[in-house]
Design a protein around this motif. Structure first.
Motif, short mmCIF file in Angstrom:
data_model
loop_
_atom_site.label_atom_id
_atom_site.label_comp_id
_atom_site.label_asym_id
_atom_site.label_seq_id
_atom_site.Cartn_x
_atom_site.Cartn_y
_atom_site.Cartn_z
N VAL A 1 0.83 -1.20 0.00
CA VAL A 1 0.00 0.00 0.00
C VAL A 1 0.87 1.25 0.00
CG1 VAL A 1 -1.78 1.29 1.26
CG2 VAL A 1 -1.92 -1.21 1.10
N HIS A 2 1.99 1.22 0.69
CA HIS A 2 2.91 2.36 0.68
C HIS A 2 3.30 2.72 -0.75
CE1 HIS A 2 6.45 4.84 1.58
NE2 HIS A 2 7.11 4.09 0.73
N TYR A 3 3.66 1.72 -1.54
CA TYR A 3 4.05 1.98 -2.93
C TYR A 3 2.84 2.30 -3.80
CZ TYR A 3 8.99 0.85 -2.49
OH TYR A 3 10.32 0.89 -2.16
N ALA A 4 1.74 1.59 -3.59
CA ALA A 4 0.55 1.82 -4.41
C ALA A 4 0.03 3.24 -4.24
CB ALA A 4 -0.53 0.82 -4.05
N ASP A 5 0.13 3.78 -3.03
CA ASP A 5 -0.30 5.15 -2.76
C ASP A 5 0.49 6.12 -3.61
OD1 ASP A 5 -1.61 7.29 -1.43
OD2 ASP A 5 -0.01 7.42 0.06
N ARG A 6 1.80 5.97 -3.66
CA ARG A 6 2.64 6.87 -4.46
C ARG A 6 2.39 6.69 -5.95
NH1 ARG A 6 8.63 8.05 -2.07
NH2 ARG A 6 7.96 8.97 -0.10
N ILE A 7 2.29 5.45 -6.38
CA ILE A 7 2.05 5.20 -7.81
C ILE A 7 0.73 5.85 -8.22
CG2 ILE A 7 1.49 3.41 -9.50
CD1 ILE A 7 3.45 1.58 -7.95
N ALA A 8 -0.30 5.70 -7.39
CA ALA A 8 -1.61 6.26 -7.73
C ALA A 8 -1.57 7.78 -7.77
CB ALA A 8 -2.65 5.77 -6.73
N TYR A 9 -1.09 8.42 -6.70
CA TYR A 9 -1.23 9.87 -6.66
C TYR A 9 -0.32 10.57 -7.65
CZ TYR A 9 2.75 10.91 -3.38
OH TYR A 9 3.97 11.07 -2.78
N LEU A 10 0.89 10.08 -7.86
CA LEU A 10 1.75 10.74 -8.85
C LEU A 10 1.13 10.70 -10.23
CD1 LEU A 10 5.34 9.59 -7.80
CD2 LEU A 10 4.40 11.91 -7.69
N ASN A 11 0.59 9.56 -10.60
CA ASN A 11 0.07 9.41 -11.96
C ASN A 11 -1.30 10.07 -12.13
OD1 ASN A 11 1.99 7.71 -13.68
ND2 ASN A 11 1.98 6.61 -11.74
N HIS A 12 -2.18 9.94 -11.16
CA HIS A 12 -3.47 10.61 -11.37
C HIS A 12 -3.36 12.11 -11.18
CE1 HIS A 12 -4.29 11.00 -7.07
NE2 HIS A 12 -4.55 9.73 -6.87
N ASP A 13 -2.37 12.58 -10.41
CA ASP A 13 -2.17 14.03 -10.30
C ASP A 13 -1.62 14.60 -11.60
OD1 ASP A 13 -3.06 13.75 -7.73
OD2 ASP A 13 -1.13 14.14 -6.76
N ILE A 14 -0.78 13.85 -12.30
CA ILE A 14 -0.33 14.26 -13.63
C ILE A 14 -1.54 14.36 -14.57
CG2 ILE A 14 0.93 13.52 -15.70
CD1 ILE A 14 3.01 12.27 -13.82
N ASP A 15 -2.39 13.35 -14.52
CA ASP A 15 -3.57 13.31 -15.38
C ASP A 15 -4.47 14.51 -15.11
OD1 ASP A 15 -5.11 11.94 -17.37
OD2 ASP A 15 -6.44 11.21 -15.80
N ASP A 16 -4.71 14.82 -13.84
CA ASP A 16 -5.56 15.97 -13.48
C ASP A 16 -4.89 17.29 -13.86
OD1 ASP A 16 -7.54 14.36 -12.51
OD2 ASP A 16 -7.23 14.83 -10.40
#
Length: 332
Positions: free
Chosen positions: A176-191
């Motif tokens: 979850v530690h890694y999944a959190d970073r993977i998710a927010y970095l990529n969806h924040d780029i998208d947004d």
């Protein structure tokens, strides 16, 4: 009994090092086991049905009160973290139910107005404020009218350790530690691209070569990196090249999005709202709702004010601030 069959299935199919439901360290308060669900399945369900989970849909991820329908909220972020976490756990034959429960609960204590709100409370609350610690307090103390959700030790540990220096005790929590970073970095780029803060070409070419040109390619690269590293090393992590690239991407996002005046121009106002609300309720505990007045009596007004304000959604915080500080129209 169905639960016993599920636990036996875990014992037969999960890899050595996985956290088995049958080997859980238990709960803070003893409780009779469910006949149809493992302890981690039960934790997941408790989190999904909690009030704090429902409030995530009206809490900012990065962009405050966005007008478009497709920007992420704290809830959609949580669901993306859950999806990535489950994919990795399943691929490595780890406990998917435990991973999902941690992922769904990891941000329950996050404030309104994103990390700006967290920083605001951190500056005024005695001892500081950290959303992972507040998430644990939500599940231990605040939910169910003060009873808490009584989650297992493994889920509690994963929620607390999803960010910060201390690693989770379980491999599932480290996912979850890694999944959190993977998710927010990529969806924040998208947004940010959707909001004309970035263009795809703004992302450094070196990072695009390593991670991929598109949103889906970048997530796929990092997820496959976690899976490959896990299979080869028997631990949760990324190959050095991808770990370095993800850190560089995080630095890029801080410079160009997280500290961008166009994207974050309203944050100062959100911080002011939460700061004033905290000060008001810590000095006027009688204005708190009944549940929080009980906390004030037991643990002090500052603790109760922090719990109340941290749990507010963006729009509820603005409504309460308006009611307290903005003159209302005469309608009698």
């Amino acid at each position: 009994m169905i639960r016993k069959r599920l636990e036996e299935l875990e014992e037969r199919t999960l890899q050595e090092g996985a956290c088995l439901a049958s080997a859980s360290r238990g709960r803070l308060k003893l409780q009779e086991e469910s006949p149809s669900r493992t302890c981690f399945m039960r934790d997941r369900d408790r989190i999904i049905h909690s009030k704090a989970f429902r409030r995530l849909k009206h809490k900012t991820q990065v962009f405050l009160s966005p007008e478009g329908d497709h920007y992420r909220t704290r809830l959609t972020h949580t669901l993306e973290v859950s999806q990535i976490s489950r994919t990795v756990a399943r691929g490595l034959r780890l406990n998917e139910d435990l991973t999902e429960a941690i992922a769904l609960g990891h941000d329950l204590g996050h404030t309104a107005f994103g990390h700006a709100g967290e920083r605001a409370l951190g500056e005024v609350v005695p001892g500081g404020f950290a959303h992972n610690e507040q998430s644990l307090r939500v599940v231990d103390r605040l939910e169910k009218g003060g009873e808490g959700l009584n989650l297992t030790m493994e889920v509690r540990d994963g929620i607390l350790c999803h960010t910060g220096k201390k690693k989770a005790d379980t491999m599932e929590g480290r996912i979850v530690h890694y999944a959190d970073r993977i998710a927010y970095l990529n969806h924040d780029i998208d947004d940010a691209i959707r909001g004309d803060i970035l263009s795809p070409q703004d992302i450094p070419a070196s990072l695009r070569r390593v991670l991929g040109q598109t949103h889906s390619q970048r997530i796929d690269t990092l997820v496959n990196g976690l899976l490959t590293y896990g299979e080869e090393e028997g631990e949760i992590g990324l190959p050095p090249l991808l770990e370095e690239a993800m850190l560089e991407m995080r630095d890029f996002m801080f410079r160009h999005v997280y500290q961008n005046p166009r994207a974050k121009g309203e944050e100062r106002k959100g911080q002011w709202v939460l700061t004033q609300l905290y000060r008001h309720f810590s000095e006027n505990a009688d204005d708190l709702p009944t549940d929080y007045m009980q906390i004030a009596l037991q643990e002090g007004a500052e603790r109760a004010a922090c719990d109340y304000v941290a749990g507010m959604t963006d729009r509820f915080a603005v409504d309460v601030f308006s009611r307290l500080y903005i003159p209302q129209s005469w309608n009698k």
